[in-house]
Design a protein around this motif. Structure first.
Motif, PDB file in Angstrom:
ATOM      1  N   UNK A  79     -13.396   9.474   1.106  1.00 13.66           N
ATOM      2  CA  UNK A  79     -12.222   9.408   1.982  1.00 13.66           C
ATOM      3  C   UNK A  79     -11.005   8.881   1.244  1.00 13.66           C
ATOM      4  N   UNK A  80      -9.986   8.519   1.982  1.00 20.60           N
ATOM      5  CA  UNK A  80      -8.720   8.077   1.351  1.00 20.60           C
ATOM      6  C   UNK A  80      -8.884   6.727   0.666  1.00 20.60           C
ATOM      7  N   UNK A  81      -8.090   6.502  -0.355  1.00 22.31           N
ATOM      8  CA  UNK A  81      -8.229   5.269  -1.134  1.00 22.31           C
ATOM      9  C   UNK A  81      -6.998   4.368  -1.030  1.00 22.31           C
ATOM     10  N   UNK A  82      -7.223   3.058  -1.275  1.00 21.73           N
ATOM     11  CA  UNK A  82      -6.137   2.099  -1.450  1.00 21.73           C
ATOM     12  C   UNK A  82      -5.841   1.215  -0.254  1.00 21.73           C
ATOM     13  N   UNK A  83      -6.515   1.464   0.877  1.00 23.80           N
ATOM     14  CA  UNK A  83      -6.129   0.709   2.069  1.00 23.80           C
ATOM     15  C   UNK A  83      -6.483  -0.770   2.000  1.00 23.80           C
ATOM     16  N   UNK A  84      -7.675  -1.097   1.487  1.00 22.59           N
ATOM     17  CA  UNK A  84      -8.075  -2.513   1.486  1.00 22.59           C
ATOM     18  C   UNK A  84      -7.086  -3.363   0.685  1.00 22.59           C
ATOM     19  N   UNK A  85      -6.802  -2.942  -0.517  1.00 20.39           N
ATOM     20  CA  UNK A  85      -5.901  -3.715  -1.373  1.00 20.39           C
ATOM     21  C   UNK A  85      -4.529  -3.907  -0.757  1.00 20.39           C
ATOM     22  N   UNK A  86      -4.001  -2.836  -0.176  1.00 17.69           N
ATOM     23  CA  UNK A  86      -2.667  -2.923   0.421  1.00 17.69           C
ATOM     24  C   UNK A  86      -2.687  -3.806   1.672  1.00 17.69           C
ATOM     25  N   UNK A  87      -3.754  -3.716   2.457  1.00 19.11           N
ATOM     26  CA  UNK A  87      -3.859  -4.571   3.650  1.00 19.11           C
ATOM     27  C   UNK A  87      -3.860  -6.042   3.241  1.00 19.11           C
ATOM     28  N   UNK A  88      -4.573  -6.370   2.171  1.00 16.41           N
ATOM     29  CA  UNK A  88      -4.651  -7.767   1.714  1.00 16.41           C
ATOM     30  C   UNK A  88      -3.290  -8.242   1.216  1.00 16.41           C
ATOM     31  N   UNK A  89      -2.649  -7.436   0.387  1.00 20.35           N
ATOM     32  CA  UNK A  89      -1.373  -7.903  -0.181  1.00 20.35           C
ATOM     33  C   UNK A  89      -0.304  -7.992   0.904  1.00 20.35           C
ATOM     34  N   UNK A  90      -0.375  -7.109   1.873  1.00 23.60           N
ATOM     35  CA  UNK A  90       0.596  -7.149   2.967  1.00 23.60           C
ATOM     36  C   UNK A  90       0.450  -8.462   3.737  1.00 23.60           C
ATOM     37  N   UNK A  91      -0.805  -8.826   4.020  1.00 25.98           N
ATOM     38  CA  UNK A  91      -1.080 -10.056   4.754  1.00 25.98           C
ATOM     39  C   UNK A  91      -0.652 -11.268   3.921  1.00 25.98           C
ATOM     40  N   UNK A  92      -0.961 -11.218   2.650  1.00 26.37           N
ATOM     41  CA  UNK A  92      -0.720 -12.357   1.780  1.00 26.37           C
ATOM     42  C   UNK A  92       0.768 -12.622   1.617  1.00 26.37           C
ATOM     43  N   UNK A  93       1.513 -11.543   1.482  1.00 23.09           N
ATOM     44  CA  UNK A  93       2.935 -11.695   1.203  1.00 23.09           C
ATOM     45  C   UNK A  93       3.782 -11.495   2.454  1.00 23.09           C
ATOM     46  N   UNK A  94       3.119 -11.408   3.614  1.00 19.03           N
ATOM     47  CA  UNK A  94       3.834 -11.166   4.874  1.00 19.03           C
ATOM     48  C   UNK A  94       4.774  -9.972   4.767  1.00 19.03           C
ATOM     49  N   UNK A  95       4.274  -8.897   4.166  1.00 15.22           N
ATOM     50  CA  UNK A  95       5.079  -7.686   4.037  1.00 15.22           C
ATOM     51  C   UNK A  95       4.864  -6.797   5.247  1.00 15.22           C
ATOM     52  N   UNK A  96       5.912  -6.113   5.640  1.00 15.67           N
ATOM     53  CA  UNK A  96       5.808  -5.138   6.718  1.00 15.67           C
ATOM     54  C   UNK A  96       5.978  -3.747   6.131  1.00 15.67           C
ATOM     55  N   UNK A  97       4.958  -2.920   6.255  1.00 19.05           N
ATOM     56  CA  UNK A  97       5.110  -1.529   5.829  1.00 19.05           C
ATOM     57  C   UNK A  97       5.197  -0.661   7.081  1.00 19.05           C
ATOM     58  N   UNK A  98       5.560   0.593   6.860  1.00 14.16           N
ATOM     59  CA  UNK A  98       5.609   1.515   7.981  1.00 14.16           C
ATOM     60  C   UNK A  98       4.199   1.666   8.555  1.00 14.16           C
ATOM     61  N   UNK A  99       3.997   1.303   9.802  1.00  8.39           N
ATOM     62  CA  UNK A  99       2.661   1.335  10.394  1.00  8.39           C
ATOM     63  C   UNK A  99       1.848   0.191   9.807  1.00  8.39           C
ATOM     64  N   UNK A 100       0.844  -0.260  10.555  1.00  9.80           N
ATOM     65  CA  UNK A 100      -0.019  -1.307  10.015  1.00  9.80           C
ATOM     66  C   UNK A 100      -1.069  -0.650   9.128  1.00  9.80           C
ATOM     67  N   UNK A 101      -1.182  -1.138   7.916  1.00 13.40           N
ATOM     68  CA  UNK A 101      -2.219  -0.610   7.029  1.00 13.40           C
ATOM     69  C   UNK A 101      -3.431  -1.517   7.155  1.00 13.40           C
ATOM     70  N   UNK A 102      -4.522  -0.951   7.674  1.00 15.65           N
ATOM     71  CA  UNK A 102      -5.735  -1.745   7.854  1.00 15.65           C
ATOM     72  C   UNK A 102      -6.702  -1.487   6.715  1.00 15.65           C
ATOM     73  N   UNK A 103      -7.433  -2.523   6.347  1.00 14.96           N
ATOM     74  CA  UNK A 103      -8.495  -2.371   5.349  1.00 14.96           C
ATOM     75  C   UNK A 103      -9.469  -1.288   5.797  1.00 14.96           C
ATOM     76  N   UNK A 104     -10.053  -0.591   4.833  1.00 19.59           N
ATOM     77  CA  UNK A 104     -11.070   0.415   5.137  1.00 19.59           C
ATOM     78  C   UNK A 104     -12.468  -0.200   5.219  1.00 19.59           C
ATOM     79  N   UNK A 105     -12.529  -1.529   5.174  1.00 18.98           N
ATOM     80  CA  UNK A 105     -13.800  -2.278   5.192  1.00 18.98           C
ATOM     81  C   UNK A 105     -14.782  -1.696   6.222  1.00 18.98           C
TER      82      UNK A 105
END
Lengths: 331, 331
Positions: free
Chosen positions: B166-192
Motif C-alpha cells: 500500500x501507500x508509504x510514508x504515513x507513519x513518519x509524517x504523522x509522528x513528525x507532525x505531532x512532534x512539531x505541532x505541524x498542520x498539513x492539509x488533512x490529518x495524516x494518520x499513521x498506517x500502524x
C-alpha cells in the motif's frame, strides 16, 4: 510512578493487580507466574520476558548482560522448561561508548553458552542523551516444557516442603557495594547464575514439583508472601535454616537491610511433597550452584495466605511484603 | 553511540554487522531477518522482539502501545508465522502518571485483540526521573510457522516481482507532525496496523512467497537496499508505481524528506515469482489494509546487490541506504 512500582514489593504488586491483570485479562497472565506456558501446535512452550535496568552496568560477579541472560533463563526454568532461545532488545543512550555495547554483548554470549541457549533475534534503539541511562536490556525467552507437570502457585499443597537452593542476599549486596563504593570483609559477588540444570534434574528424577520461584527483586521474603497469597496457603519457615553468608549478614547489619528482602539472581525455592523432599535435596546438592540447598519450611494449612517465620532468637513473626523500595534498579 | 545507530540506516547496519552478528554468531541471527524461525520440539516457531521508544507516546492513528503490538505481530508475519503470543516489558520513568500506563495498556490490549494475539507475560521496571523518557515498551512475540516455505532474503530470485502492500510514508509524517505541532492539509494518520491476515492469505492461496519485509525505520528504500544486498540481487523499481498519498507527498516536500525513506508501520513488500504476481496482488487487494497493493518492480539480475529506481521524471538512479538519521525515535 514511584521507583517502588518497580521494586518487587507492595506497590508493584498493586500495579500488576489493578492495571495489567484486568486490562490484559487472560488466564496466562492471571497466574502471575514467572512466565507463561502456552501451546504452539502440539508443543507446550514457556515464554517469558524481563527488562534489565541495573546500575552499575558492571558489578562483582556479573554485569547487565549476564544478568539479562540468566534472569530470563531462570524464569523459563521456573516454568519447568528447558531454556532454548533468547531475544535481545537494547535501548542505548546517545553518547554511550561502543566498547560498552561490545562488552555487554560478549558477556551475554558467554552467559548464553553457559546456560545452553542461543540469542537468535534482536533489536536496537537509541535515545537522546539524558533520555536513557547508558544501556537498558530486554530479553525474552522460549523453551519447551517436556514435563507433564503443571507447575505454579495454585499447585502448592499443605504438607509441601519448601526447598531453598542456596544462600541468599549476595546479588543485592554486590550491587550496593559497587554503587556506593563500599568495602566489606571479603568481596561479595553476585550469585548471578543459570539454575535450569538443577531444575531439570529435579524433574528428571521424578520429583513431583508443585511450584518453583526464583528470588529476584524483593528477595526470598516477597517471593514467599506472593506464593502464599496466590496459593491461599500458610507457609512456615525457620530463619535458622535460611543460609546467609557471614559477610552478607555483616553487610546487611551495617546497611540496615534484612537479607530476607535482598535480591538474588541464582536462587530459587521449590515446593515439593514432603515424601520426596529428602531425595529432592539430594538431587539439588549434586549441582555446584545448589550444593547448599536446604529445606527451610513447609506449607502448614490451607486458606490463610500468609508467611510465618520462626525467628533465630525464638518466637514467630509474620513475614510481610516489602513495602517501598529497598534498593532501586537492582536488576 | 549516535542517534543514527538506531535509525535503520547505514550506521545501524554497521553496528549489527560488526558487533552483534560476530558476537552472537549463530545461523538464526546471521540471516538478519525480521525474526528467527526456530524449532521447539517438532514445531517451527517464529520468535522476534522490538523495543519501542517513539515520541510522542500518542499520535494520530496510534500510540506506543498499538505500535508495540502491531510491530511485533508484523515481524512474526514476515517470517510466515501466525502471530499468537506476545510479551510486554515496560520501562517507566519515575513521575509518569499511572493514567498514561493505563491508556497504553488498554491500547495494547485492543491492538492485540484486533491482531488475534494474547499478551501472556510481562515485566515492569521503573527508573529515576531523568534516566528514562516517560515510557519505553518492549514486546517479543511467538507464533507457529505452518507453511513449509523457507521465507527470507536468500530466497529472492531473478524474475521475482516486488509487491508493495500500500501507500508509504504515513507513519513518519504523522509522528513528525505531532512532534512539531505541524498542520498539513488533512490529518495524516499513521498506517500502524497488523498485516498478518494478508500474509497468511498469500500463503493459504499457495503463493510461493520468497521473501517478506515490513517497512519500518528507514522506509521502503532502506528495506529494498538491505534485501538486495543480502540476496546479492539487483532490484529495479519504478517510482511511479509506489503509492504515496498526496498529503504525504506535500508534507515531504515541505519538510525536505524523501517518502522512500519515511517510516511505515503497516506496510510490507513481498517477493513472489512473476507467474504468481497477478494472483498474489488479487489476494492482497481483497484485504482492506492492502487494497492499494501494487507491483512496484522486479528482481532483474543476480550478483549485484543494488537497487535501481526508474524515476517519475525519467532516468534511472541508484537507491542508497539512508545515511544518518532522518527522524529519530520514530518507533
Amino acid at each position: 510512578m514511584l521507583l517502588a512500582h518497580g521494586g518487587g514489593g507492595r506497590l508493584m504488586s498493586q500495579l500488576i493487580e489493578r492495571v495489567f491483570v484486568p486490562t490484559f485479562a487472560n488466564p496466562y497472565l492471571s497466574r502471575q507466574h514467572d512466565g507463561a506456558v502456552v501451546r504452539c501446535g502440539s508443543v507446550r512452550v514457556a515464554f517469558t520476558t524481563d527488562s534489565y535496568v541495573v546500575q552499575p552496568l558492571f558489578f562483582a560477579g556479573g554485569d547487565i548482560g549476564s544478568l539479562a541472560v540468566n534472569g530470563t533463563v531462570n524464569d523459563l526454568a521456573m516454568c519447568g522448561a528447558r531454556p532454548q532461545y533468547l531475544s535481545c532488545g537494547l535501548i542505548l543512550e546517545e553518547g554511550l561508548e561502543l566498547e560498552v555495547v561490545r562488552r555487554v554483548a560478549e558477556s551475554m554470549q558467554a552467559a548464553a553458552g553457559r546456560a545452553g541457549v542461543q540469542l537468535v533475534t534482536g533489536d536496537t534503539k537509541v535515545v537522546e542523551r539524558g533520555k536513557g541511562d547508558g544501556l537498558f536490556v530486554n530479553t525474552a525467552g522460549i523453551g519447551v516444557v517436556e514435563s507433564e507437570l503443571d507447575i505454579g502457585p495454585e499447585q502448592i499443597r499443605p504438607g509441601d516442603v519448601v526447598l531453598l537452593s542456596g544462600d541468599v542476599g549476595r546479588h543485592g549486596i554486590a550491587i550496593i557495594a559497587q554503587r556506593e563504593s563500599l568495602q566489606f570483609e571479603g568481596t561479595i559477588e553476585s550469585d548471578c547464575a543459570p539454575v535450569a540444570e538443577e531444575v531439570l534434574a529435579l524433574l528428571a528424577a521424578g520429583i513431583e514439583v508443585h511450584c518453583l520461584r526464583d528470588l529476584t527483586r524483593g528477595g526470598l521474603g516477597s517471593a514467599l508472601v506472593e506464593l502464599a497469597e496466590r496459593a491461599g496457603a500458610c507457609v512456615e519457615v525457620c530463619e535458622r535454616d535460611i543460609p546467609v553468608r557471614e559477610e552478607v549478614r555483616g553487610a546487611c547489619e551495617i546497611l540496615g537491610l534484612d537479607p530476607l528482602y535482598v535480591a538474588n539472581e541464582g536462587r530459587f525455592v521449590a515446593f515439593v511433597p514432603a515424601a520426596q523432599a529428602e531425595r529432592a535435596l539430594g538431587v539439588l546438592r549434586e549441582h555446584a550452584g545448589s550444593a547448599q540447598a536446604a529445606a527451610i519450611g513447609a506449607v502448614t494449612a490451607a486458606g490463610s495466605g500468609r508467611v510465618l517465620m520462626e525467628s533465630a532468637v525464638g518466637g514467630q513473626r509474620l513475614v510481610d511484603r516489602l513495602s517501598g523500595e529497598q534498593l532501586p534498579r537492582i536488576c
